[in-house]
Design an enzyme around this catalytic site. Structure first.
Site, PDB file in Angstrom:
ATOM      1  N   TYR A 204       0.470  -1.198   0.240  1.00  9.00           N
ATOM      2  CA  TYR A 204       0.060  -0.203  -0.043  1.00  9.00           C
ATOM      3  C   TYR A 204       0.626   0.782  -0.091  1.00  9.00           C
ATOM      4  O   TYR A 204       0.472   1.720  -0.883  1.00  9.00           O
ATOM      5  CB  TYR A 204      -0.442  -0.024   1.282  1.00  9.00           C
ATOM      6  N   THR A 239     -12.701   5.594   8.773  1.00  7.71           N
ATOM      7  CA  THR A 239     -13.623   4.479   7.622  1.00  7.71           C
ATOM      8  C   THR A 239     -13.224   3.285   7.509  1.00  7.71           C
ATOM      9  O   THR A 239     -12.665   2.507   8.611  1.00  7.71           O
ATOM     10  CB  THR A 239     -12.856   5.549   5.831  1.00  7.71           C
TER      11      THR A 239
HETATM   12  N1  LIG Z   1      -9.111   6.373   5.984  1.00 10.82           N
HETATM   13  C1  LIG Z   1      -7.877   7.474   6.487  1.00 10.82           C
HETATM   14  O1  LIG Z   1      -7.348   7.155   7.162  1.00 10.82           O
HETATM   15  C2  LIG Z   1      -6.615   7.136   5.106  1.00 10.82           C
HETATM   16  C3  LIG Z   1      -5.291   7.587   5.114  1.00 10.82           C
HETATM   17  C4  LIG Z   1      -4.449   7.881   4.568  1.00 10.82           C
HETATM   18  C5  LIG Z   1      -4.776   7.310   2.887  1.00 10.82           C
HETATM   19  N2  LIG Z   1      -6.447   7.238   3.157  1.00 10.82           N
HETATM   20  C6  LIG Z   1      -6.496   7.168   1.096  1.00 10.82           C
HETATM   21  O2  LIG Z   1      -8.671   7.113   1.779  1.00 10.82           O
HETATM   22  C7  LIG Z   1      -8.895   6.285   0.011  1.00 10.82           C
HETATM   23  C8  LIG Z   1      -9.919   5.991   0.521  1.00 10.82           C
HETATM   24  O3  LIG Z   1      -9.562   5.440   1.765  1.00 10.82           O
HETATM   25  P1  LIG Z   1     -11.086   4.426   3.001  1.00 10.82           P
HETATM   26  O4  LIG Z   1     -10.185   4.718   4.302  1.00 10.82           O
HETATM   27  O5  LIG Z   1     -12.634   5.756   2.741  1.00 10.82           O
HETATM   28  O6  LIG Z   1     -11.309   3.167   2.042  1.00 10.82           O
HETATM   29  P2  LIG Z   1     -12.725   2.559   2.623  1.00 10.82           P
HETATM   30  O7  LIG Z   1     -13.652   3.503   3.395  1.00 10.82           O
HETATM   31  O8  LIG Z   1     -11.829   1.391   2.219  1.00 10.82           O
HETATM   32  O9  LIG Z   1     -13.140   3.108   1.074  1.00 10.82           O
HETATM   33  C9  LIG Z   1     -12.698   1.790  -0.351  1.00 10.82           C
HETATM   34  C10 LIG Z   1     -13.320   2.952  -1.411  1.00 10.82           C
HETATM   35  O10 LIG Z   1     -12.787   2.611  -2.597  1.00 10.82           O
HETATM   36  C11 LIG Z   1     -13.377   1.686  -3.159  1.00 10.82           C
HETATM   37  N3  LIG Z   1     -12.707   0.608  -4.117  1.00 10.82           N
HETATM   38  C12 LIG Z   1     -12.146  -0.300  -3.843  1.00 10.82           C
HETATM   39  N4  LIG Z   1     -11.364  -1.363  -5.196  1.00 10.82           N
HETATM   40  C13 LIG Z   1     -11.892   0.310  -5.991  1.00 10.82           C
HETATM   41  C14 LIG Z   1     -12.049  -0.359  -6.841  1.00 10.82           C
HETATM   42  N5  LIG Z   1     -11.078  -1.533  -7.626  1.00 10.82           N
HETATM   43  N6  LIG Z   1     -12.692   0.265  -8.252  1.00 10.82           N
HETATM   44  C15 LIG Z   1     -13.613   1.371  -7.716  1.00 10.82           C
HETATM   45  N7  LIG Z   1     -13.489   1.462  -6.577  1.00 10.82           N
HETATM   46  C16 LIG Z   1     -12.582   1.116  -5.707  1.00 10.82           C
HETATM   47  C17 LIG Z   1     -14.687   0.901  -1.986  1.00 10.82           C
HETATM   48  O11 LIG Z   1     -16.054   0.502  -3.258  1.00 10.82           O
HETATM   49  P3  LIG Z   1     -16.155  -1.048  -2.980  1.00 10.82           P
HETATM   50  O12 LIG Z   1     -15.457  -1.853  -2.451  1.00 10.82           O
HETATM   51  O13 LIG Z   1     -17.222  -1.226  -3.037  1.00 10.82           O
HETATM   52  O14 LIG Z   1     -16.276  -1.550  -4.780  1.00 10.82           O
HETATM   53  C18 LIG Z   1     -14.511   1.989  -1.448  1.00 10.82           C
HETATM   54  O15 LIG Z   1     -15.934   3.092  -1.399  1.00 10.82           O
HETATM   55  C19 LIG Z   1      -7.664   5.508  -0.645  1.00 10.82           C
HETATM   56  O16 LIG Z   1      -6.929   5.574  -1.387  1.00 10.82           O
HETATM   57  C20 LIG Z   1      -7.147   5.470   0.915  1.00 10.82           C
HETATM   58  O17 LIG Z   1      -5.339   4.722   0.539  1.00 10.82           O
HETATM   59  C21 LIG Z   1      -6.747   6.973   4.314  1.00 10.82           C
END
Ligand SMILES: NC(=O)c1ccc[n+]([C@@H]2O[C@H](COP(=O)([O-])OP(=O)(O)OC[C@H]3O[C@@H](n4cnc5c(N)ncnc54)[C@H](OP(=O)(O)O)[C@@H]3O)[C@@H](O)[C@H]2O)c1
Length: 322
Positions: A204, A239
């Site tokens: 990641y 999340t």
């Molecule tokens: N939350 C944090 O603290 C945090 C910190 C640093 C970075 N981030 C970044 O923020 C972004 C969102 O993270 P999150 O925490 O909101 O994650 P999350 O809750 O797991 O949500 C991820 C979303 O991406 C979708 N997804 C996954 N694989 C996909 C694919 N191949 N095509 C289309 N959609 C896809 C999932 O939906 P489906 O599974 O239904 O497809 C879901 O809607 C990510 O890029 C993550 O690296 C988050």
């Protein structure tokens, strides 16, 4: 954007401490000096596309963009989760315009086809927010033969950006990356993570590092179409991605995690602000950030060019000579 020296020093110290900067304390304090909100209605009539918006930060980004009047297109892999997300957005904002598209960004051929159909439907797109993200527990290879985090965070977004290029002229691209990138140097020798013990966290973070480099490469390449490109990291937000993939981390930091709207804030701001923010920047809490902190070394120009070659070879875009 010139910050008072004391505010800049405090902001920097919070960033270095991680806990003060990345948790909900970050925006609570930084709000005192960060740039003003986009004006209400800033995005009225403008189309924006947010990938991975069926939950978490993507849904929060869609909410923030709809609040500013955008016509919002959301994607995800699962039709019923997407439908629930759309219903939720419309319950919150009955006048919002939200369209859901089932699209798996890790599938490169399907993503190219999705982009073709999308451009035909939406000839002028204000912005794409590449938010979809995964942290698989074990090495997973897509049917097209790519390691899953590479396909989801790097290759798919690249195919989508270039597939949308014509409709994005004059618009913006925002990559949602991660502070985890600070812990990894650019790896162009084993970018598919084919050797060594696989760790989802490392995979990641490596691909999040690639996203930072890609931001600068895209910014350079897309400037001729006046497309501005930025990446941002959300800090630590509550999340499903965090609670499912990092349960111990989530339990430890739980009360301090920021909510998804605060995590998505900078992505929304970068998409909508009228401030002069240039192109090619890496942002967190509405402030441009360094892409490297010691001891992780800065990539060489040769490594950067190698990444560009690898991405172009793997995706076929932009075509040689383009
Ligand atoms: N939350 C944090 O603290 C945090 C910190 C640093 C970075 N981030 C970044 O923020 C972004 C969102 O993270 P999150 O925490 O909101 O994650 P999350 O809750 O797991 O949500 C991820 C979303 O991406 C979708 N997804 C996954 N694989 C996909 C694919 N191949 N095509 C289309 N959609 C896809 C999932 O939906 P489906 O599974 O239904 O497809 C879901 O809607 C990510 O890029 C993550 O690296 C988050």
């Amino acid at each position: 954007m010139v910050l008072h020296a004391a505010a800049a020093a405090l902001d920097w110290a919070m960033d270095k401490s991680l806990v003060l900067g990345y948790t909900k304390i970050g925006p609570a304090v930084r709000r005192a000096w960060w740039p003003h909100d986009p004006v209400p209605g800033a995005l009225v009539g403008r189309h924006v596309l947010v990938t991975g918006a069926s939950g978490g930060l993507g849904l929060a980004t869609a909410r923030g963009l709809a609040h500013l009047g955008a016509v919002v297109h959301i994607t995800g892999r699962d039709a019923s989760r997407l439908d629930d997300a759309r219903t939720r957005l419309l319950e919150e904002q009955p006048l919002a315009e939200v369209t859901a598209h089932v699209a798996d960004v890790s599938d490169l051929a399907a993503t190219a086809e999705f982009a073709r159909r999308f451009v035909a439907e939406v000839p002028r797109l204000h912005a794409v927010v590449h938010n979809a993200g995964v942290m698989p527990p074990r090495r997973t290879v897509t049917p097209e033969g790519h390691e899953l985090t590479l396909a989801t965070h790097v290759l798919g977004p690249h195919v989508l950006t270039y597939g949308l290029r014509a409709s994005l002229a004059g618009g913006r691209v925002v990559l949602v990356t991660s502070g985890g990138a600070y812990g990894q140097r650019l790896d162009v020798d084993d970018w598919e993570y084919a050797s060594g013990d696989y760790s989802g966290v490392t995979a990641y973070a490596r691909t999040k590092r690639m996203q930072l480099v890609l931001t600068e490469l895209w910014a350079r390449d897309l400037a001729s179409d006046d497309i501005r490109v930025h990446s941002m990291h959300p800090g630590w937000a509550d999340t499903p991605g965090v609670t499912d993939s990092l349960p111990r981390f989530a339990a430890l930091t739980g009360p301090l995690l920021r909510d998804a709207d605060a995590g998505a804030d900078t992505a929304v701001w970068l998409t909508a602000t009228a401030d002069a923010i240039g192109t090619g920047g890496f942002w967190h809490d509405r402030r441009r950030r360094a892409t490297h902190y010691a001891p992780v070394g800065v990539e060489t120009p040769e490594q950067v060019e190698r990444l560009w070659e690898l991405v172009r070879e793997a995706t076929g875009v932009p075509a040689a000579g383009a």
